[in-house]
Design a protein around this motif. Structure first.
Motif, PDB file in Angstrom:
ATOM      1  N   UNK A 169       0.833  -1.207   0.000  1.00 34.45           N
ATOM      2  CA  UNK A 169       0.000   0.000   0.000  1.00 34.45           C
ATOM      3  C   UNK A 169       0.866   1.255   0.000  1.00 34.45           C
ATOM      4  N   UNK A 170       1.948   1.252   0.801  1.00 32.50           N
ATOM      5  CA  UNK A 170       2.845   2.411   0.848  1.00 32.50           C
ATOM      6  C   UNK A 170       3.499   2.620  -0.513  1.00 32.50           C
ATOM      7  N   UNK A 171       3.942   1.539  -1.144  1.00 35.12           N
ATOM      8  CA  UNK A 171       4.563   1.634  -2.472  1.00 35.12           C
ATOM      9  C   UNK A 171       3.571   2.186  -3.490  1.00 35.12           C
ATOM     10  N   UNK A 172       2.327   1.715  -3.428  1.00 34.66           N
ATOM     11  CA  UNK A 172       1.282   2.200  -4.342  1.00 34.66           C
ATOM     12  C   UNK A 172       1.054   3.697  -4.151  1.00 34.66           C
ATOM     13  N   UNK A 173       0.973   4.121  -2.899  1.00 34.49           N
ATOM     14  CA  UNK A 173       0.736   5.541  -2.616  1.00 34.49           C
ATOM     15  C   UNK A 173       1.934   6.399  -3.003  1.00 34.49           C
ATOM     16  N   UNK A 174       3.151   5.876  -2.804  1.00 35.32           N
ATOM     17  CA  UNK A 174       4.340   6.628  -3.213  1.00 35.32           C
ATOM     18  C   UNK A 174       4.321   6.891  -4.714  1.00 35.32           C
ATOM     19  N   UNK A 175       3.912   5.901  -5.476  1.00 34.52           N
ATOM     20  CA  UNK A 175       3.857   6.048  -6.936  1.00 34.52           C
ATOM     21  C   UNK A 175       2.781   7.050  -7.341  1.00 34.52           C
ATOM     22  N   UNK A 176       1.580   6.865  -6.839  1.00 36.01           N
ATOM     23  CA  UNK A 176       0.456   7.701  -7.262  1.00 36.01           C
ATOM     24  C   UNK A 176       0.513   9.117  -6.701  1.00 36.01           C
ATOM     25  N   UNK A 177       0.755   9.227  -5.412  1.00 36.15           N
ATOM     26  CA  UNK A 177       0.680  10.536  -4.750  1.00 36.15           C
ATOM     27  C   UNK A 177       1.840  11.438  -5.136  1.00 36.15           C
ATOM     28  N   UNK A 178       3.072  10.908  -5.081  1.00 32.03           N
ATOM     29  CA  UNK A 178       4.227  11.735  -5.435  1.00 32.03           C
ATOM     30  C   UNK A 178       4.174  12.157  -6.896  1.00 32.03           C
ATOM     31  N   UNK A 179       3.719  11.253  -7.773  1.00 27.63           N
ATOM     32  CA  UNK A 179       3.595  11.597  -9.187  1.00 27.63           C
ATOM     33  C   UNK A 179       2.573  12.707  -9.390  1.00 27.63           C
ATOM     34  N   UNK A 180       1.479  12.662  -8.622  1.00 21.48           N
ATOM     35  CA  UNK A 180       0.441  13.694  -8.766  1.00 21.48           C
ATOM     36  C   UNK A 180       0.980  15.068  -8.385  1.00 21.48           C
ATOM     37  N   UNK A 181       1.691  15.143  -7.248  1.00 19.66           N
ATOM     38  CA  UNK A 181       2.203  16.436  -6.803  1.00 19.66           C
ATOM     39  C   UNK A 181       3.327  16.953  -7.711  1.00 19.66           C
ATOM     40  N   UNK A 182       3.986  16.048  -8.430  1.00 21.05           N
ATOM     41  CA  UNK A 182       5.081  16.451  -9.316  1.00 21.05           C
ATOM     42  C   UNK A 182       4.638  16.577 -10.767  1.00 21.05           C
ATOM     43  N   UNK A 183       3.346  16.424 -11.009  1.00 26.21           N
ATOM     44  CA  UNK A 183       2.833  16.280 -12.368  1.00 26.21           C
ATOM     45  C   UNK A 183       3.294  17.373 -13.322  1.00 26.21           C
ATOM     46  N   UNK A 184       3.137  18.635 -12.940  1.00 23.03           N
ATOM     47  CA  UNK A 184       3.441  19.733 -13.854  1.00 23.03           C
ATOM     48  C   UNK A 184       4.926  19.759 -14.193  1.00 23.03           C
ATOM     49  N   UNK A 185       5.779  19.434 -13.217  1.00 16.78           N
ATOM     50  CA  UNK A 185       7.225  19.444 -13.454  1.00 16.78           C
ATOM     51  C   UNK A 185       7.646  18.248 -14.311  1.00 16.78           C
ATOM     52  N   UNK A 186       7.021  17.094 -14.054  1.00 17.25           N
ATOM     53  CA  UNK A 186       7.313  15.911 -14.867  1.00 17.25           C
ATOM     54  C   UNK A 186       6.896  16.140 -16.313  1.00 17.25           C
ATOM     55  N   UNK A 187       5.764  16.802 -16.500  1.00 22.52           N
ATOM     56  CA  UNK A 187       5.284  17.081 -17.852  1.00 22.52           C
ATOM     57  C   UNK A 187       6.243  18.013 -18.577  1.00 22.52           C
ATOM     58  N   UNK A 188       6.704  19.059 -17.905  1.00 17.87           N
ATOM     59  CA  UNK A 188       7.623  20.018 -18.527  1.00 17.87           C
ATOM     60  C   UNK A 188       8.931  19.329 -18.913  1.00 17.87           C
ATOM     61  N   UNK A 189       9.475  18.517 -18.005  1.00 19.63           N
ATOM     62  CA  UNK A 189      10.727  17.818 -18.305  1.00 19.63           C
ATOM     63  C   UNK A 189      10.547  16.849 -19.465  1.00 19.63           C
ATOM     64  N   UNK A 190       9.411  16.122 -19.457  1.00 28.92           N
ATOM     65  CA  UNK A 190       9.162  15.166 -20.527  1.00 28.92           C
ATOM     66  C   UNK A 190       8.893  15.831 -21.859  1.00 28.92           C
TER      67      UNK A 190
END
Length: 416
Positions: free
Chosen positions: A207-228
């Protein structure tokens, strides 16, 4: 039977889930390498300055010498001509002068100079362990270190081009993963969206691994999109030209540039005779004064000196500070009287052009100096972890072989 909205959403979500899964599995290892090296390279300048501090920092020793005095001292020591410099007003830092010998090709050699004594502290040809390490990080980030492999891997292209191609494909798959990920993030029931905004640390490791993937990605979304979205700019010509046309910065390549891009040899053009005349005598202090009058804010000044009579002085000024925005203001000064003949201010550009001109700053994270660098650094750490946490999620969800059914047959009474 008419499909319900719930079933339709589940179908759409499942399609995006499959795209997200295979995009991540295919590009995972490359994304880890690229994002890990990118995380380090966000602080490229700071790492170099910390590890090789003697090159960048000096002790204050009274009054700094003037730029003109330093220029004269350097030309006397090296026998070369100063063709440019980067000037700052920070009391504890060296200043940088670029010199070229007569007939020398290329950009020349940059010297790091003590502004109090005119002592040459170091120059750009001095290789340090830090420079070597950061060179490897840049190579890993851009070409996956394939440019350092001497033996050709493919006959059809060089190793550097191969690394660039693999990097570009993986980055596009990463971008696809970011876009599909936001769709997958939304829960089946909108009222449960808050579950995707926090990590349940009290849960089991899955559950922690699942939340780390989903939650951290959500909060970093705009920066990940710009880099990509900016990454493929350096991998594909079609992507680079499309980006430049979209943001109104495209310039059609010259015939020489086209030949160079195709790898063709260009016949040297006949040398043209330059008009006779000596370079106009001017003071670097006057250059700074004219620049600061036109651009009255704190910042570092880069000066390109004219190479022949009649050429102007080219100046770029960069803002400094924790929230300083990227994008230099450029001035063209008359060498005869230091008057401004042309001014290209970053603030005068349209928003489209500002975005187009800031492609590198958007990618590496210094669009707002140290403030945005910190955000990009954290986002890069998250990006490095996503292929790992995502793969673990997929591994845990795999369909396992059904366990053998236990034979729970009723006992048969023993016969006497």
């Amino acid at each position: 039977m008419k499909p319900t909205k719930s079933n339709t959403w589940k179908t759409i979500r499942n399609i995006f889930d499959q795209i997200h899964l295979y995009a991540g599995l295919i590009s995972g290892l490359v994304v880890i390498a690229v994002c890990f090296s990118g995380t380090i390279y966000v602080y490229n300048t700071e790492i170099r300055e910390f590890m090789d501090s003697e090159r960048y920092f000096v002790e204050e020793q009274g009054e700094r010498l003037s730029a003109d005095r330093l220029k004269a001292e350097l030309e006397s020591q090296t026998g070369a001509d100063v063709v440019g410099l980067m000037w700052n007003e920070e009391a504890d830092r060296t200043v940088q002068f670029t010199l070229k010998e007569e007939g020398e090709k290329g950009r020349g050699t940059t010297y790091y100079v003590n502004p109090y004594t005119a002592e040459i502290v170091s120059n750009s040809s001095d290789k340090t362990a830090t420079a070597e390490f950061m060179g490897y990080m840049f190579s890993l980030h851009r070409w996956l270190l394939l440019d350092r492999v001497e033996t050709p891997i493919l006959e059809s292209m060089g190793n550097r081009d191969l690394g660039r191609l693999i990097n570009g494909i993986a980055t596009l798959l990463f971008l696809l993963g970011v876009i599909t990920g936001i769709v997958i993030w939304f829960p089946n029931k909108v009222k449960n969206y808050k579950q995707g905004l926090k990590i349940k640390w009290s849960g089991n490791w899955k559950r922690v691994n699942h939340d780390l993937h989903n939650t951290l990605a959500f909060y970093s979304l705009i920066f990940l999109f710009i880099m990509g979205a900016t990454g493929p700019f350096w991998s594909f010509t079609w992507y680079r030209e499309g980006y430049q046309k979209m943001f109104d910065t495209y310039q059609a390549p010259t015939q020489r540039g086209e030949a160079s891009a195709k790898g063709e040899r260009q016949k040297p053009e006949p040398a043209q005779e330059e008009p006779a005349g000596e370079l106009a005598a001017f003071s670097l202090e006057d250059v700074f004064a004219s620049t600061n009058k036109e651009l009255p804010y704190e910042g570092n000044i880069r000066v390109s000196l004219p190479s022949k009579s009649g050429d102007p002085v080219q100046v770029s000024k960069y803002r400094t500070g924790f929230f300083a925005r990227a994008g230099a203001d450029q001035l063209t000064l008359s060498a005869s009287d230091m008057s401004v003949t042309e001014a290209k201010l970053f603030s005068d550009m349209s928003v489209r052009q500002q975005i187009g001109r800031s492609i590198k700053s958007l990618h590496v994270g210094d669009i707002f100096s140290q403030f945005s660098k910190l955000l990009w650094f954290i986002a890069c750490l998250v990006a490095t972890s996503l292929p790992i946490t995502g793969t673990l999620i997929w591994w845990n969800k795999r369909k396992k072989k059904p366990a053998k059914k236990k034979q729970n047959q009723p006992r048969v009474a023993e016969m006497a």
